[in-house]
Design an enzyme around this catalytic site. Structure first.
Site, short mmCIF file in Angstrom:
data_model
loop_
_atom_site.label_atom_id
_atom_site.label_comp_id
_atom_site.label_asym_id
_atom_site.label_seq_id
_atom_site.Cartn_x
_atom_site.Cartn_y
_atom_site.Cartn_z
N HIS A 125 12.45 1.06 -2.64
CA HIS A 125 12.23 -0.33 -2.22
C HIS A 125 12.90 -1.24 -3.24
O HIS A 125 13.03 -0.89 -4.43
CB HIS A 125 10.72 -0.58 -2.18
N ASP A 202 6.11 4.36 -7.72
CA ASP A 202 5.75 3.31 -6.77
C ASP A 202 4.88 3.97 -5.70
O ASP A 202 5.38 4.68 -4.83
CB ASP A 202 7.02 2.70 -6.17
N GLN A 205 2.96 3.17 -0.64
CA GLN A 205 2.68 3.91 0.60
C GLN A 205 1.84 5.15 0.31
O GLN A 205 0.93 5.48 1.09
CB GLN A 205 4.01 4.32 1.28
N LYS A 228 -1.65 -3.31 1.44
CA LYS A 228 -1.32 -2.15 2.27
C LYS A 228 -2.50 -1.17 2.33
O LYS A 228 -2.52 -0.28 3.18
CB LYS A 228 -0.09 -1.44 1.72
N CYS A 366 13.53 -3.99 2.97
CA CYS A 366 13.73 -4.10 1.51
C CYS A 366 14.26 -2.80 0.94
O CYS A 366 13.81 -2.34 -0.13
CB CYS A 366 12.43 -4.52 0.82
#
Length: 408
Positions: A125, A202, A205, A228, A366
């Site tokens: 991302h 990261d 998700q 999220k 992104c």
């Protein structure tokens, strides 16, 4: 493929007021949770209750409301720590995952110099690319990118070749927001540590779709966002190993992050407060804590099976559609379905799907380098969450088939 019978979907959906509405006279089919998930009533009510009955600024007051709010804010930190297997002093609240990555890049980057290397991947991302480019521009740091296969899988042999004595940081997504690829982050961390590099993951998700144990992964830093994870916007999380946070200089200056201030000098608070300058996102932290409480009451493995079954149902429903290209077909991927339709721009596809009540994402997500790797300028994306149903998966397949007819 039938859904596993481990979740009470009717009860879960009843927790989300927004799922009861219609769009263009059709029942809402919300398939944009990878961008931002909807909020359960528990989160809405927790934040509302805090505003109505017990709100004040945190840490600095001595009155009852300040004490109650501080307790609720710090309780949220403990909930986050327990959720990912961290220590309470290893959880920093930020305004989002993007700020969390910027914090590490800025503070850790202060020790870097020309020729030091940072290894990223082609599937990152922008939030896990741009802050490292700042260091390239300003300090001469070298960025290296791990390539991916046509299926959207990281090339670990290439990753091994990119590691070396100058590697200072490896920054990688746990799960791609475009392809749904789940990266072997424990193995990646082990390989990076063997050459003395630190690792930032990261997890925006990943933490949503699978249980996460940061100690088992052994990453030095792990970041994710609240919105999220069925929580509110405006707050994110930076996990850092205690010794890593202690070695970082502050990211911002102001109230709360100081030990003492004189006209001649300053000293800093210990982590995590060293990195939480100013009034924090108090209500949002309380909302995040409520989201974690709510999600922790469900079977996480059953959720993962449920989402995988929805994805498989969509793939089966669209089998043989020669006008469709799916981006990323990694084994055991997450329930993210990014695609292009022959002869149609992704924005047009998304707008027509919306007329059928189906909400999907469209654009580069992104992730422009990944789009270029796949040879496309944009794609549409349907992302599945625990509140989606078989009927919604079928509605998406039907709406997409009808949408394609406009461009045939």
């Amino acid at each position: 493929m039938s859904l596993p019978a481990f979740l009470d979907l009717e009860a879960i959906r009843a927790d989300f007021p927004i799922l009861q509405r219609e769009v263009h006279g059709k029942p809402l089919v919300y398939l944009d949770s990878a961008a931002s998930a909807q909020k359960p009533r528990a989160v809405i009510e927790a934040m509302s209750h805090a505003m109505e009955y017990s709100y004040a600024n945190v840490h600095r007051g001595l009155h009852t409301l300040a004490n109650e709010t501080t307790d609720a804010y710090e309780a949220a930190r403990r909930k986050v720590a327990g959720f990912i297997g961290a220590g309470e002093n290893e959880i920093v609240f930020t305004k989002g995952a993007t700020e969390a990555i910027n914090l590490v890049a800025s503070s850790f980057g202060a020790s870097l110099g020309e020729g030091d290397e940072i290894v990223l991947t082609e599937m990152e991302h922008h939030a896990n690319i741009v802050p490292w480019h700042f260091l390239r521009e300003r300090k001469g740091v070298v960025l290296k990118f791990v390539p991916i296969t046509d299926e959207g899988v990281l090339d670990l042999e290439a990753f091994q070749r990119l590691l070396g004595p100058k590697t200072r940081m490896v920054a990688v997504g746990h799960m791609s927001n475009v392809t749904g690829t789940i990266n072997p982050v424990t193995e990646i961390t082990r390989m990076a540590h063997e050459v003395g590099a630190l690792v930032l993951i990261d997890g925006c998700q990943g933490v949503v779709h699978m249980p996460v144990d940061v100690k088992a992964i052994d990453a030095d830093f792990y970041v994710f966002s609240s919105h999220k994870l069925y929580g509110p916007t405006g707050i994110g999380v930076l996990y850092g190993k205690a010794e890593r946070l202690a070695a970082l200089p502050p990211y911002q200056g102001g109230g709360e992050m100081i030990g003492a201030v004189t006209l001649e000098s300053i000293s800093y608070a210990d982590p995590p407060h060293r990195f939480e300058a100013g009034t924090p996102a108090i209500l949002e932290a309380i909302g995040l804590g409520a989201a974690i409480d709510w999600l922790s009451g469900l079977d996480r493995l059953a959720i993962a099976r449920h989402e995988a079954a929805l994805y498989a149902r969509v793939r089966e429903g669209l089998a043989g559609a020669n006008w469709l290209r799916v981006l990323g077909e990694a084994p055991d991927k997450g329930a993210i379905f990014s695609f292009t339709v022959d002869g149609a721009h992704a924005h047009d596809v998304a707008q027509i799907l919306d007329r059928y009540g189906v909400a999907v994402r469209a654009g580069t997500h992104c992730a422009e380098p990944l789009m270029r790797r796949f040879g496309v300028t944009s794609s549409a994306r349907a992302s599945f969450a625990l509140y989606n149903t078989e009927a919604e998966a079928d509605a998406f397949v039907d709406a997409l088939t009808k949408t394609q007819a406009f461009f045939a």
